[in-house]
Design an enzyme around this catalytic site. Structure first.
Site, short mmCIF file in Angstrom:
data_model
loop_
_atom_site.label_atom_id
_atom_site.label_comp_id
_atom_site.label_asym_id
_atom_site.label_seq_id
_atom_site.Cartn_x
_atom_site.Cartn_y
_atom_site.Cartn_z
N ALA A 176 -73.38 -79.63 71.23
CA ALA A 176 -74.54 -79.52 71.25
C ALA A 176 -75.21 -80.63 70.06
O ALA A 176 -74.35 -81.40 69.42
CB ALA A 176 -74.71 -78.34 70.27
N GLY B 187 -69.99 -77.63 72.20
CA GLY B 187 -70.99 -77.27 73.13
C GLY B 187 -70.46 -77.79 74.54
O GLY B 187 -70.61 -77.54 75.46
N GLU C 53 -67.84 -75.99 75.90
CA GLU C 53 -68.34 -74.58 76.22
C GLU C 53 -69.32 -74.63 77.72
O GLU C 53 -69.00 -73.84 78.10
CB GLU C 53 -69.36 -74.15 75.21
CG GLU C 53 -68.70 -73.62 73.75
CD GLU C 53 -69.55 -73.40 72.81
OE1 GLU C 53 -70.47 -74.15 72.10
OE2 GLU C 53 -69.41 -72.35 72.02
N GLU D 190 -66.58 -77.13 65.58
CA GLU D 190 -67.52 -76.42 65.20
C GLU D 190 -67.22 -76.05 63.62
O GLU D 190 -68.08 -76.16 62.66
CB GLU D 190 -68.20 -75.21 65.80
CG GLU D 190 -68.74 -75.47 66.90
CD GLU D 190 -68.11 -75.76 68.32
OE1 GLU D 190 -66.75 -75.88 68.26
OE2 GLU D 190 -68.70 -75.50 69.25
C1 3H9 Z 1 -71.73 -77.55 68.91
O1 3H9 Z 1 -71.35 -78.07 69.96
C2 3H9 Z 1 -72.60 -76.25 68.70
C3 3H9 Z 1 -72.28 -75.24 69.78
O2 3H9 Z 1 -70.87 -74.68 69.70
C4 3H9 Z 1 -73.20 -74.09 69.69
C5 3H9 Z 1 -74.50 -74.53 69.93
C6 3H9 Z 1 -75.50 -73.57 70.04
N1 3H9 Z 1 -75.10 -84.57 68.18
O3 3H9 Z 1 -68.96 -90.68 64.94
P1 3H9 Z 1 -69.59 -91.63 65.64
C7 3H9 Z 1 -73.84 -89.10 66.86
S1 3H9 Z 1 -71.69 -78.38 67.45
C8 3H9 Z 1 -75.84 -85.22 67.86
O4 3H9 Z 1 -70.29 -92.92 64.91
P2 3H9 Z 1 -67.32 -92.26 67.14
C9 3H9 Z 1 -73.57 -89.94 65.62
O5 3H9 Z 1 -74.45 -89.24 64.42
C10 3H9 Z 1 -70.86 -80.03 67.80
N2 3H9 Z 1 -75.11 -86.61 67.38
O6 3H9 Z 1 -68.67 -92.32 66.80
C11 3H9 Z 1 -73.76 -91.23 65.86
O7 3H9 Z 1 -75.30 -91.52 65.59
P3 3H9 Z 1 -75.70 -92.81 64.90
C12 3H9 Z 1 -69.64 -80.08 67.87
C13 3H9 Z 1 -74.09 -86.92 67.44
O8 3H9 Z 1 -67.07 -92.83 68.16
C14 3H9 Z 1 -73.24 -91.53 67.22
O9 3H9 Z 1 -73.31 -90.14 67.83
N3 3H9 Z 1 -69.12 -81.33 68.00
C15 3H9 Z 1 -73.14 -85.90 67.72
O10 3H9 Z 1 -66.44 -92.60 65.78
C16 3H9 Z 1 -71.80 -92.01 67.17
O11 3H9 Z 1 -70.95 -91.12 66.43
C17 3H9 Z 1 -68.67 -82.33 67.05
O12 3H9 Z 1 -68.48 -81.66 65.96
C18 3H9 Z 1 -73.56 -84.66 68.24
N4 3H9 Z 1 -72.64 -83.59 68.64
O13 3H9 Z 1 -66.83 -90.52 67.24
C19 3H9 Z 1 -68.38 -83.54 67.28
N5 3H9 Z 1 -71.86 -86.24 67.83
O14 3H9 Z 1 -75.09 -94.01 65.64
C20 3H9 Z 1 -68.92 -84.75 66.46
C21 3H9 Z 1 -71.78 -87.86 67.30
O15 3H9 Z 1 -77.18 -92.76 65.01
N6 3H9 Z 1 -69.02 -86.03 66.72
N7 3H9 Z 1 -73.10 -87.82 67.33
O16 3H9 Z 1 -75.18 -92.63 63.45
C22 3H9 Z 1 -67.66 -86.68 66.43
O17 3H9 Z 1 -66.62 -86.21 66.04
C23 3H9 Z 1 -67.80 -87.93 66.71
O18 3H9 Z 1 -69.17 -88.62 66.90
C24 3H9 Z 1 -67.20 -88.47 68.37
C25 3H9 Z 1 -67.29 -90.26 68.26
C26 3H9 Z 1 -65.61 -88.05 68.04
C27 3H9 Z 1 -67.74 -87.72 69.26
#
Ligand code: 3H9
Length: 706
Positions: free
Chosen positions: A63, A102, A105, A125
């Site tokens: 999400a 998400g 999911e 999460e």
């Molecule tokens: C969820 O899914 C809730 C659901 O269960 C329920 C919903 C109802 N959203 O980390 P990076 C952005 S909760 C928005 O530098 P990497 C990040 O801010 C979610 N933005 O790259 C950055 O933006 P900016 C569960 C996101 O290659 C850019 O993407 N998911 C999201 O080192 C690049 O990110 C997580 O907790 C997001 N979900 O790592 C995963 N994710 O360039 C969270 C990233 O403007 N994310 N951004 O600063 C990560 O762990 C890492 O970002 C990932 C990539 C491994 C994906």
């Protein structure tokens, strides 16, 4: 249809593609696009199966976290999933790279899942203080069983595609082109008339009794210390035994509760603060434009001590060829032993295969000839914390290295500006403050001087990214960001409390209960009391501090009670054991030092210990901000949560100050200022923000225009 989701027909298969760079977050526009695409597919009688895949390197990071503070735009992810699950034709998810939160999911609501061999699937999460709120706590137990689902959600760590297949989370793992394989898979479903297979119709396997819950919590006890989200996760997974609609309703209520919790606000703050601190453009747009970082393939480390060896390992882990230089052949031998034993331990713990470890060991060469480093794309000097020695090394390096190469000095205390004066190119010099152990710690404090060029800074950011470290830039000043706050604030106040009558064990326990990984006195004993004493001697060459300032730690150093390495420090340690045992002689020593200074000892309660240590940390943090040493409060929070063990779920000291309320913070600081004097003078920034009823967060937001 929105452009973030496209729909194409490939024979009888409707191909829905998510294209929402950089991480295919399932934002409102993606949800709208998915529903539109499904409706479009249903209008085509020729479409007999649907395939959902994504552009780019990863399926979806989940999400869109940036939308969490806004009102939810319909359709919700859950509504999209109901729509998919109820589709009359089979829906397949094709997963490459990562399917997180998400994203997973969504895939679990599809009827079939096919993944590339290199994909990883997870529910992170909990690291954001929320529970999977789009069916994750209900569908995951139906696919892999309640116990495995609990473990996966509590750990937050993704599993490999093969592991996911073994658990029953995915149907097929492929090694070749995922799109082609997924199309073949979908066509096969059509030919064999294999229809929808809704996950919600399955029953949950496996019991989840108290013993199993206890074991799962114990397995993640360290990461979950002081946290509460896990309780909501357990409640939601228990509800997966109920009929699906009831379970989903319970999950929705619990997810909403988690989303508005302080814990979640704090963890999301740190998530975004870490990403902001890694953006060079934020510091100066000119820096970003001018900077064209050269390729980095070969690195050299000068100084083969513990820190130099750790940095060499970090560089080899990042795939670089590394040369370690030291004048002393015995130091090079010891360094080789450190490298060998570190990799042997990684193999033993199953973190690396023997082959990978050997490859990395071979990447690290050593030399006694300083001139040999001339070919390196990057040089990090890591000799002892001694100004003259470091200047000598930097001056020689300056003469052998082409002028455009970065020259980094690993220092935690010395003036980088002063060190750079030993070179004829101060613009290529900056500080890289690594933390122990250098190969495993997350933080890299990058110290820029007034002369450091944008290109040099840009290269340093690139190095941090290569090393998978979080970079935070500090201006060159007493202790930089982290150590200044530690010395003038946190640790100094902890010593003051000892002089006033608290014991080391009491101070440590109070702060560990607050959430720090380790209390200040145990940290001092671990690192060595002499290390702190030597650092302060260096720092005092530039700026002095009125006493009492670390009189206890300095006296312990004088006595040779250096901590764990000598078996005595603030505590006693038996025969190389790490168990800290209270030492009555240390208590007597502290009483003596207090009475020499006319300090009357008294009973001190834990609340006072925590309040004084944390408020002094906040107060000095505000000074670091107003002096321009840190660019924003978020950077300070990153330094303290990723480098100094401040509890992440409290968001870092500055976020915590906002939580306490700055008027309250100021009122308490003024009170302590009256009682305790100089070190409690309130930071002007706190006075200004409190008067305006503002916060550090607002100050950061407004700093974009400052
Ligand atoms: C969820 O899914 C809730 C659901 O269960 C329920 C919903 C109802 N959203 O980390 P990076 C952005 S909760 C928005 O530098 P990497 C990040 O801010 C979610 N933005 O790259 C950055 O933006 P900016 C569960 C996101 O290659 C850019 O993407 N998911 C999201 O080192 C690049 O990110 C997580 O907790 C997001 N979900 O790592 C995963 N994710 O360039 C969270 C990233 O403007 N994310 N951004 O600063 C990560 O762990 C890492 O970002 C990932 C990539 C491994 C994906």
């Amino acid at each position: 249809m929105t452009e973030v989701v496209t729909f194409d027909e490939v024979g009888p298969v409707g191909l829905i593609r998510i294209h929402n760079p950089p991480v295919n977050a399932i934002s409102h526009s993606v949800r709208l696009g998915l529903v539109d695409a499904i409706a479009q597919a249903e209008r085509h009688s020729g479409i007999r199966a649907l395939l959902i895949l994504s552009s780019g390197d990863l399926f979806s990071a989940g999400a869109d976290i940036a939308e969490f503070d806004q009102p939810l735009g319909e359709p919700s992810l859950q509504q999209v999933e109901f729509r998919i699950e109820a589709c009359p034709i089979p829906v397949v998810a094709a997963i490459q790279g990562l399917a997180l939160g998400g994203g997973l999911e969504l895939a679990m609501a599809c009827h079939y899942r096919i993944t590339h061999k290199n994909a990883r699937l997870g529910m992170p999460e909990i690291t954001l203080g929320i529970i999977p709120g789009a069916g994750g706590t209900q569908r995951l137990p139906r696919l892999i069983g309640a116990r495995a689902a609990l473990g996966m959600i509590l750990s937050g760590t993704p599993v490999s595609a093969l592991d996911a297949k073994a658990r029953g989370l995915v149907d097929e793992v492929v090694e070749d082109d995922l799109r082609e394989a997924a199309l073949r898979f979908s066509n096969h479903l059509v030919q064999e008339k294999l229809g929808p297979r809704p996950t919600c119709k399955r029953t949950v396997t496996g019991d989840l009794d108290d013993a199993e819950i206890g074991a799962a919590l114990l397995a993640h006890a360290r990461a979950l210390k002081g946290r509460t989200t896990q309780n909501l996760v357990i409640e939601a997974i228990k509800a997966s035994r109920l009929p699906f609609s009831q379970g989903i309703a319970i999950e929705t209520t619990l997810a909403q509760k988690s989303l508005v919790s302080r814990e979640s606000l704090a963890l999301r703050h740190v998530f975004f603060a870490e990403r902001e601190s890694a953006k060079l453009s934020r510091l100066s747009s000119a820096d970003a434009k001018q900077a064209q970082p050269p390729a980095i393939q070969r690195a050299a480390v000068i100084g083969a001590g513990t820190m130099g060896s750790g940095i060499a390992i970090a560089l080899a882990d990042a795939g670089l060829d590394v040369l370690i230089h030291d004048n002393d052949p015995a130091a090079l031998t010891r360094s080789r032993e450190i490298v060998q034993s570190t990799y042997a331990s990684s193999v033993k713990r199953g973190r690396l295969t023997q082959n990978v470890a050997e490859d990395r060991i071979h990447r690290i060469r050593s030399t006694e000839a300083r001139t040999e480093v001339a070919d390196a794309d990057l040089v990090i000097e890591a000799v002892f914390e001694n100004m003259e020695l470091k200047k000598d090394v930097l001056s020689t390096l300056d003469s052998v290295l082409p002028p455009e190469r970065l020259l980094a000095t690993n220092t935690s205390t010395l003036s980088v500006t002063e060190l750079a004066r030993a070179t004829s190119h101060p613009e290529r010099v900056l500080g890289m403050h690594f933390f122990v152990p250098a190969h495993a710690s997350k933080l890299l404090e990058i110290v820029r001087t007034d002369h450091t060029s944008p290109e040099t800074l840009s290269t340093a950011f690139r190095v941090a990214k290569l090393l998978k470290k979080v970079p935070v830039v500090s201006r060159d000043a007493f202790g930089f960001i982290g150590n200044r706050m530690m010395l003038d604030g946190y640790f100094r106040e902890a010593e003051q409390l000892l002089l006033e009558g608290a014991t080391p064990a009491q101070v440590d326990a109070a702060l560990e209960n607050f959430g720090f990984a380790m209390g200040p006195q145990r940290v001092s004993d671990l690192g060595g009391n002499d290390v702190g004493t030597k650092a302060r001697v260096q720092l005092f060459k530039h700026e002095n501090r009125p006493g009492p300032y670390f009189v206890i730690a300095d006296r312990l150093t004088e006595m040779g009670w250096l901590g764990q390495k000598t078996g005595r420090g603030f505590y006693r340690y038996e025969n190389g054991s790490r168990e800290a045992m209270p030492d009555p002689e240390v208590i007597s020593l502290i009483e003596k030092l207090a009475s020499e200074r006319g300090i009357e000892q008294r009973e001190i309660n834990d609340e006072e210990i925590v309040e004084r240590c944390i408020l002094s940390l906040i107060n000095v943090g505000a000074m670091v901000l107003e002096e321009g040493i840190a660019a924003c409060a978020g950077d300070i929070d990153v330094v303290w949560t990723s480098g100094y063990g401040f509890p992440r779920h409290l968001g870092g000291p500055m976020f915590h100050a906002d939580t306490l309320g700055l008027s309250h913070v100021l009122q308490r600081i003024r009170l302590y200022h009256k009682k305790l004097g100089y070190y409690w003078r309130p930071a002007e920034l706190i006075e200004r923000l409190a008067a305006a009823d503002s916060t550090f967060e607002e100050w950061d937001e407004s700093s974009v225009s400052r």
